[in-house]
Write an enzyme that holds these catalytic residues in place. Sequence first.
Site, short mmCIF file in Angstrom:
data_model
loop_
_atom_site.label_atom_id
_atom_site.label_comp_id
_atom_site.label_asym_id
_atom_site.label_seq_id
_atom_site.Cartn_x
_atom_site.Cartn_y
_atom_site.Cartn_z
N CYS A 186 41.67 33.21 32.88
CA CYS A 186 41.11 34.43 33.46
C CYS A 186 42.18 35.17 34.26
O CYS A 186 42.80 34.60 35.16
CB CYS A 186 39.93 34.09 34.36
SG CYS A 186 39.25 35.54 35.19
N ASP A 229 25.55 22.01 45.84
CA ASP A 229 25.52 21.58 44.47
C ASP A 229 24.56 20.41 44.21
O ASP A 229 24.68 19.76 43.20
CB ASP A 229 26.97 21.14 44.15
CG ASP A 229 27.23 21.06 42.68
OD1 ASP A 229 26.56 21.78 41.95
OD2 ASP A 229 28.11 20.27 42.26
N CYS A 266 37.79 42.60 28.82
CA CYS A 266 38.46 41.31 28.63
C CYS A 266 37.52 40.30 27.96
O CYS A 266 36.32 40.27 28.23
CB CYS A 266 38.88 40.79 30.01
SG CYS A 266 39.57 39.13 29.99
S1 SF4 Z 1 35.64 35.95 33.32
FE1 SF4 Z 1 37.84 36.42 33.45
S2 SF4 Z 1 38.62 35.84 31.42
FE2 SF4 Z 1 36.41 36.02 31.24
S3 SF4 Z 1 36.04 38.12 30.57
FE3 SF4 Z 1 35.91 38.11 32.80
S4 SF4 Z 1 37.95 38.66 33.48
FE4 SF4 Z 1 38.15 38.02 31.35
#
Ligand code: SF4
Length: 308
Positions: free
Chosen positions: A246, A132, A189
């Site tokens: 997530c 990093d 998602c």
């Molecule tokens: S990063 Fe995780 S929360 Fe975002 S769209 Fe992808 S699966 Fe869904």
Amino acid sequence: MIENKSKYTALIKTEAKRLGFLSCGISRAEFLEEEAPRLEKWLNNNMNGEMRYMENHFDKRLDPTKLVEGSKSVVSLLLNYYPEEKQIDNSFKLSKYAYGTDYHFIIKDKLKSLLHFIQDEIGEVDGRAFVDSAPVLDKAWAAKSGLGWIGKHSNLITQQVGSFYFIAELIIDLELDYDARVTDHCGTCTACIDACPTEAITAPYVVDGSKCISYFTIELKENLPNAFHGKFDDWMFGCDVCQDVCPWNRFSKPHNEPLFNPHPELLSMTKKDWEEITEETFQKVFKKSAVKRTKFSGLKRNINFLKE
Ligand code: SF4
Ligand code: SF4
């Protein structure tokens, strides 16, 4: 020689596991063709805000052979930091990666051990370790090496353990076997996009760094912008919202690195405790922590912004 390549690859991956890394993936050191237009567009749209260092070393960022002469392979490594215990509710929040000892120290030591192991077991191998700190696009390399995919929130995700880990690299002048990418499992998602308190995820896979709470609370040296008042969702150092929501992080497992454990007081501090924090307490709870990068005055600025 081919036989040796596979043998060395297996040796390195086994040693990486023994050193505590979650996983290890390897790519040929070469120009990151797919990343180049994306990085250029991101910079041209000023999504790096005041993070001017992102504009430096553009060529080196995209081509490790320009960064480390004679390099052949980029060895990417993940180190889990997901904590077993979290801060109490109703507190000002700290990104989970910053709970314990600054990861730079811990990971650098592990990378050095891995490089020494390679030199002892394989012979004259030259290389450099990166955490990093240098111009390396660590998520892009980790994804190219099959360690996970880059999600719509622009973090690396794995189906096995989600996204709460550090990414580091060894760039070495040794040919190895290379890994293939894994597929993207974000599907339909949009949880991270919907939950981002500052609408910093402007489109799937595009995070406007200049709107992100992590940038404001850690990188921005000036006053925090009034336009974002009341939008920080109580985050005083970093922000984990897009990762917390997530669905893949249901699979996060607690780390086993004692140095990542927080000072016991840190988890139980209330908002009032944070508001009244003294420099002495700051030095005590954040001894060796990455939070020291903002200094006491920086953290105070963030806390004041939250309570105003
Ligand atoms: S990063 Fe995780 S929360 Fe975002 S769209 Fe992808 S699966 Fe869904
Ligand atoms: S870290 Fe927080 S502010 Fe930044 S993109 Fe994720 S949810 Fe948004």
